[in-house]
Design a protein around this motif. Structure first.
Motif, mmCIF file in Angstrom:
data_model
loop_
_atom_site.group_PDB
_atom_site.id
_atom_site.type_symbol
_atom_site.label_atom_id
_atom_site.label_comp_id
_atom_site.label_asym_id
_atom_site.label_seq_id
_atom_site.Cartn_x
_atom_site.Cartn_y
_atom_site.Cartn_z
ATOM 1 N N ALA A 1 0.504 5.601 3.047
ATOM 2 C CA ALA A 1 1.529 4.554 2.979
ATOM 3 C C ALA A 1 2.232 4.391 4.329
ATOM 4 O O ALA A 1 2.545 3.265 4.735
ATOM 5 C CB ALA A 1 2.539 4.881 1.888
ATOM 6 N N VAL A 2 2.462 5.496 5.023
ATOM 7 C CA VAL A 2 3.058 5.405 6.366
ATOM 8 C C VAL A 2 2.113 4.657 7.290
ATOM 9 O O VAL A 2 2.529 3.787 8.055
ATOM 10 C CB VAL A 2 3.393 6.806 6.924
ATOM 11 N N TRP A 3 0.821 4.974 7.227
ATOM 12 C CA TRP A 3 -0.145 4.290 8.083
ATOM 13 C C TRP A 3 -0.236 2.802 7.763
ATOM 14 O O TRP A 3 -0.466 1.985 8.648
ATOM 15 C CB TRP A 3 -1.526 4.942 7.968
ATOM 16 N N ARG A 4 -0.066 2.432 6.495
ATOM 17 C CA ARG A 4 -0.130 1.009 6.136
ATOM 18 C C ARG A 4 1.155 0.268 6.477
ATOM 19 O O ARG A 4 1.108 -0.858 6.959
ATOM 20 C CB ARG A 4 -0.417 0.859 4.637
ATOM 21 N N ASN A 5 2.294 0.892 6.216
ATOM 22 C CA ASN A 5 3.565 0.185 6.319
ATOM 23 C C ASN A 5 4.305 0.389 7.635
ATOM 24 O O ASN A 5 5.138 -0.434 8.001
ATOM 25 C CB ASN A 5 4.488 0.606 5.172
ATOM 26 N N ARG A 6 4.025 1.477 8.313
ATOM 27 C CA ARG A 6 4.750 1.806 9.543
ATOM 28 C C ARG A 6 3.765 2.249 10.614
ATOM 29 O O ARG A 6 3.868 3.338 11.145
ATOM 30 C CB ARG A 6 5.760 2.902 9.241
ATOM 31 N N ILE A 7 2.835 1.387 10.919
ATOM 32 C CA ILE A 7 1.718 1.733 11.805
ATOM 33 C C ILE A 7 2.189 2.189 13.179
ATOM 34 O O ILE A 7 1.625 3.122 13.742
ATOM 35 C CB ILE A 7 0.714 0.552 11.911
ATOM 36 N N THR B 1 7.442 9.971 5.970
ATOM 37 C CA THR B 1 7.288 9.680 4.542
ATOM 38 C C THR B 1 8.626 9.784 3.826
ATOM 39 O O THR B 1 8.885 9.046 2.896
ATOM 40 C CB THR B 1 6.267 10.615 3.872
ATOM 41 N N ALA C 1 10.630 6.647 4.665
ATOM 42 C CA ALA C 1 10.030 5.390 4.230
ATOM 43 C C ALA C 1 10.615 4.900 2.915
ATOM 44 O O ALA C 1 10.537 3.730 2.592
ATOM 45 C CB ALA C 1 8.511 5.543 4.105
ATOM 46 N N ASP C 2 11.205 5.802 2.153
ATOM 47 C CA ASP C 2 11.725 5.416 0.839
ATOM 48 C C ASP C 2 12.993 4.628 0.891
ATOM 49 O O ASP C 2 13.718 4.446 1.730
ATOM 50 C CB ASP C 2 11.969 6.666 -0.007
#
Length: 158
Positions: free
Chosen positions: A80-86, A154, A157-158
Motif C-alpha cells: 500500500a505504501v508503494w502504491r499510494n506513497r511512491i 505504513t 499512512a493511516d
C-alpha cells in the motif's frame, strides 16, 4: 527494542546472502579453484532482492503489531505504501542504497588494509572478516534501515 527486532528480522531474511558470501569461489575470482563469480553474484543479487521483498513478513512474525503489522498484513501494508506513497517508498530505497554503499566502502577499506589473497593463496580468516563486514554493514544494516522506514510509513499512512 524495535531496532533490535528489525535488525534480527534483517539477519533472518538475509541468511541466504550470508551462505553465499561464505563461499570464496562464489564471490572472489582470485580465490583459486574454479571461479564461479558470475553465478555467485547473480545468486547474491537474487537473494538480496528476495530479502528486501520478504523482510516485512519476517518482521511481522518477529515484531507483530496487530492488526496493522502481522505476518499476514505486513507485506500488504508495504504494498500500500508503494502504491499510494511512491516517492516516500523510493526515498526508503535510496536510504537502503546509501547505507549499503557505505557498508561496501568500509569493507573495501578493510580489504585494502588486510588483503584476503596474498601470493595467490586465500587466507580464510581475513576473507571472513571482509565478508562479515559486507554482510553486517552492507546487507543487514541497509535492510534494517529500509524496514524501519517502511514500517514508519505504513503507520503514518493511516
Amino acid at each position: 527494542m524495535r531496532f533490535l527486532r528489525a535488525l534480527l528480522s534483517a539477519v533472518v531474511a538475509t541468511l541466504p546472502v550470508l551462505a553465499i558470501l561464505l563461499i570464496p569461489d562464489l564471490v572472489r575470482g582470485d580465490a583459486g579453484g574454479v571461479p564461479l563469480v558470475g553465478i555467485g553474484s547473480t545468486l547474491l543479487n537474487a537473494a538480496f532482492i528476495a530479502a528486501i521483498i520478504l523482510v516485512p513478513k519476517v518482521n511481522g512474525w518477529l515484531d507483530p503489531e496487530a492488526p496493522d503489522w502481522t505476518t499476514a498484513t505486513a507485506m500488504a501494508a508495504v504494498g500500500a505504501v508503494w502504491r499510494n506513497r511512491i516517492w516516500l517508498a523510493l526515498l526508503a530505497v535510496l536510504a537502503l542504497l546509501a547505507v549499503y554503499a557505505a557498508g561496501q566502502t568500509v569493507a573495501y577499506f578493510v580489504g585494502q588494509a588486510n588483503p584476503a589473497v596474498t601470493d595467490g593463496a586465500l587466507d580464510y580468516s581475513t576473507f571472513l572478516a571482509q565478508e562479515m563486514t559486507v554482510y553486517l554493514l552492507g546487507f543487514v544494516l541497509s535492510l534494517t534501515t529500509y524496514l524501519l522506514i517502511m514500517r514508519a510509513l505504513t503507520r503514518r499512512a493511516d
